[in-house]
Design an enzyme around this catalytic site. Structure first.
Site, PDB file in Angstrom:
ATOM      1  N   ASP A 115       0.812  -1.218   0.000  1.00  0.00           N
ATOM      2  CA  ASP A 115       0.000   0.000   0.000  1.00  0.00           C
ATOM      3  C   ASP A 115       0.845   1.267   0.000  1.00  0.00           C
ATOM      4  O   ASP A 115       0.376   2.331   0.403  1.00  0.00           O
ATOM      5  CB  ASP A 115      -0.923   0.002   1.214  1.00  0.00           C
ATOM      6  CG  ASP A 115      -0.153  -0.096   2.530  1.00  0.00           C
ATOM      7  OD1 ASP A 115       0.885  -0.782   2.567  1.00  0.00           O
ATOM      8  OD2 ASP A 115      -0.585   0.512   3.527  1.00  0.00           O
ATOM      9  N   THR A 127       6.325   7.088  -1.949  1.00  0.00           N
ATOM     10  CA  THR A 127       7.160   6.022  -1.373  1.00  0.00           C
ATOM     11  C   THR A 127       7.544   5.007  -2.434  1.00  0.00           C
ATOM     12  O   THR A 127       8.679   4.525  -2.487  1.00  0.00           O
ATOM     13  CB  THR A 127       6.411   5.326  -0.219  1.00  0.00           C
ATOM     14  OG1 THR A 127       6.101   6.289   0.789  1.00  0.00           O
ATOM     15  CG2 THR A 127       7.257   4.212   0.384  1.00  0.00           C
ATOM     16  N   GLU A 145      -3.276   0.315  13.220  1.00  0.00           N
ATOM     17  CA  GLU A 145      -1.815   0.254  13.232  1.00  0.00           C
ATOM     18  C   GLU A 145      -1.203   1.448  13.977  1.00  0.00           C
ATOM     19  O   GLU A 145      -0.976   2.504  13.390  1.00  0.00           O
ATOM     20  CB  GLU A 145      -1.265   0.220  11.801  1.00  0.00           C
ATOM     21  CG  GLU A 145       0.259   0.154  11.748  1.00  0.00           C
ATOM     22  CD  GLU A 145       0.815   0.196  10.336  1.00  0.00           C
ATOM     23  OE1 GLU A 145       2.057   0.151  10.198  1.00  0.00           O
ATOM     24  OE2 GLU A 145       0.022   0.280   9.374  1.00  0.00           O
ATOM     25  N   LYS A 164      -2.372  -4.215  13.963  1.00  0.00           N
ATOM     26  CA  LYS A 164      -1.083  -4.267  13.277  1.00  0.00           C
ATOM     27  C   LYS A 164      -0.103  -3.492  14.144  1.00  0.00           C
ATOM     28  O   LYS A 164      -0.224  -2.269  14.293  1.00  0.00           O
ATOM     29  CB  LYS A 164      -1.163  -3.667  11.875  1.00  0.00           C
ATOM     30  CG  LYS A 164       0.197  -3.696  11.142  1.00  0.00           C
ATOM     31  CD  LYS A 164       0.070  -3.379   9.662  1.00  0.00           C
ATOM     32  CE  LYS A 164       1.445  -3.402   8.991  1.00  0.00           C
ATOM     33  NZ  LYS A 164       1.386  -3.246   7.527  1.00  0.00           N
ATOM     34  N   SER A 205       7.109  -4.774   9.817  1.00  0.00           N
ATOM     35  CA  SER A 205       8.549  -5.052   9.925  1.00  0.00           C
ATOM     36  C   SER A 205       9.314  -3.827  10.399  1.00  0.00           C
ATOM     37  O   SER A 205      10.360  -3.956  11.053  1.00  0.00           O
ATOM     38  CB  SER A 205       9.108  -5.566   8.595  1.00  0.00           C
ATOM     39  OG  SER A 205       8.686  -4.760   7.515  1.00  0.00           O
TER      40      SER A 205
END
Length: 341
Positions: free
Chosen positions: A26, A31, A179, A221, A263
């Site tokens: 996403d 990015t 998240e 998340k 991560s």
């Protein structure tokens, strides 16, 4: 709401089923450009489409990937052959998800801290995303650790926004993935990371309760509890696993559908090792899985970027391998020797 709630509970359980996790693709256009610049590929709508199609069409990817978080552009795209990417996902047993926040912006009055925006018009966007095939959504908040931060005001504001987003998701029939990322940037130690993560999670679940969010149809998340990237004393795999689980036991209700990890700057191997270590530490009240971006894509991106036309199968093999390694880690069955097989 009952039919939608049953569907959401079923979707949430499928997202964290044993041996499977979520692929995060996403990245915003900006990015994605940074990633493509690193491999010398021009970032265009077509190149982004081709790259993400390569990932999502990986043969048998659904064996270890339960769902994938998409950018708005990707949810609406079709392959070069005209097949909607969502159909390719569904045919591969992968649940389409969608990033819905509008990014983190400076929090007025609090230097160095950010608030995630995007609640305005969200109800209408969520209804459209459901019609386009999405069955879960994601909203990311960022918490920065420094000498003066985070402030309670920043944590409160971000957790309240996460809870309002989650309630709107469930109204629309989408499983909310919440998240709250505690960033690795900084020189803070493991204990500081633990304390900030604990406070953030406790605040988040208080807010989710206040907004009547059904936890059985909600996914957390989370970042792992790790020292800052510049901390002189880094923690080993077991220390990270123990600190993270201890934090969760003190803050996360057992009724939550599941937890997936981001991560957050870890290497591919580190992210797999940490997840595996946690799943070896006895019976847990919630499934622990993964929702990795770079830790699933990095090797595949490099291989694909070397020759986007000819390296599709080789890049897919890289993704398939990482997905399998992390799938094993969700069951505490990962072994480093498998990396060379």
């Amino acid at each position: 709401m009952t039919d939608k709630l049953d569907e959401m509970i079923e979707t949430a359980a499928a997202m964290v089923a044993a041996g499977r996790g979520v692929l995060a693709i996403d990245e915003s256009t900006g990015t994605c450009k940074k990633r493509f610049d690193s491999i010398g590929v021009e970032c265009t709508e077509q190149s982004r489409r081709d790259y993400r199609h390569m990932l999502l069409s990986t043969p048998d990817l659904g064996e270890h990937i339960s769902g994938s978080i998409l950018f708005d552009e990707t949810l609406r795209q079709s392959s070069a052959d005209g097949v909607p990417l969502t159909k390719i996902m569904q045919d591969n047993g992968i649940i389409p998800g969608i990033k819905v926040d509008k990014g983190a912006h400076p929090l007025a009055g609090f230097e160095g801290e950010k608030i995630t925006e995007g609640l305005d018009g969200l109800r209408e966007r969520l209804n459209e995303y459901y019609e386009l095939g999405a069955r879960f959504a994601k909203w990311r908040a960022v918490i920065t650790i420094s000498e003066d931060n985070p402030s309670q005001a920043c944590i409160d504001a971000n957790c309240h926004a996460l809870a309002r987003y989650a309630a709107l998701c469930q109204e629309a029939g989408l499983v909310p993935m919440v998240e709250p990322e505690v960033l690795m940037e900084g020189d803070h130690d493991l204990q500081t990371a633990y304390e900030v993560t604990l406070l953030t999670l406790k605040t988040l679940f208080d807010q989710l309760f206040d907004q009547n969010v059904v936890l059985e149809a909600c996914i957390l998340k989370s970042s792992m509890v790790v020292p800052g990237a510049d901390c002189p004393e880094q923690a080993d795999v077991d220390d990270v696993a123990e600190a993270t689980l201890d934090c969760f036991f003190n803050a996360v209700p057992a009724s939550l559908a599941g937890i997936v990890f981001l991560s957050g700057g870890q290497s591919e191997i580190e992210a797999t090792e940490h997840l595996d270590a946690m799943n070896r530490m006895g019976t847990l009240p919630w499934p622990l899985s993964f929702s990795y971006g770079r830790a699933l894509q990095s090797s595949a991106l490099k291989v694909w970027g070397a020759n986007p036309q000819d390296n599709v199968k080789a890049a897919q093999a890289e993704l398939s391998h990482r997905a399998r390694m992390n799938g094993l880690a969700t069951m505490g069955q990962y072994e480093s020797k498998l990396e060379s097989e």
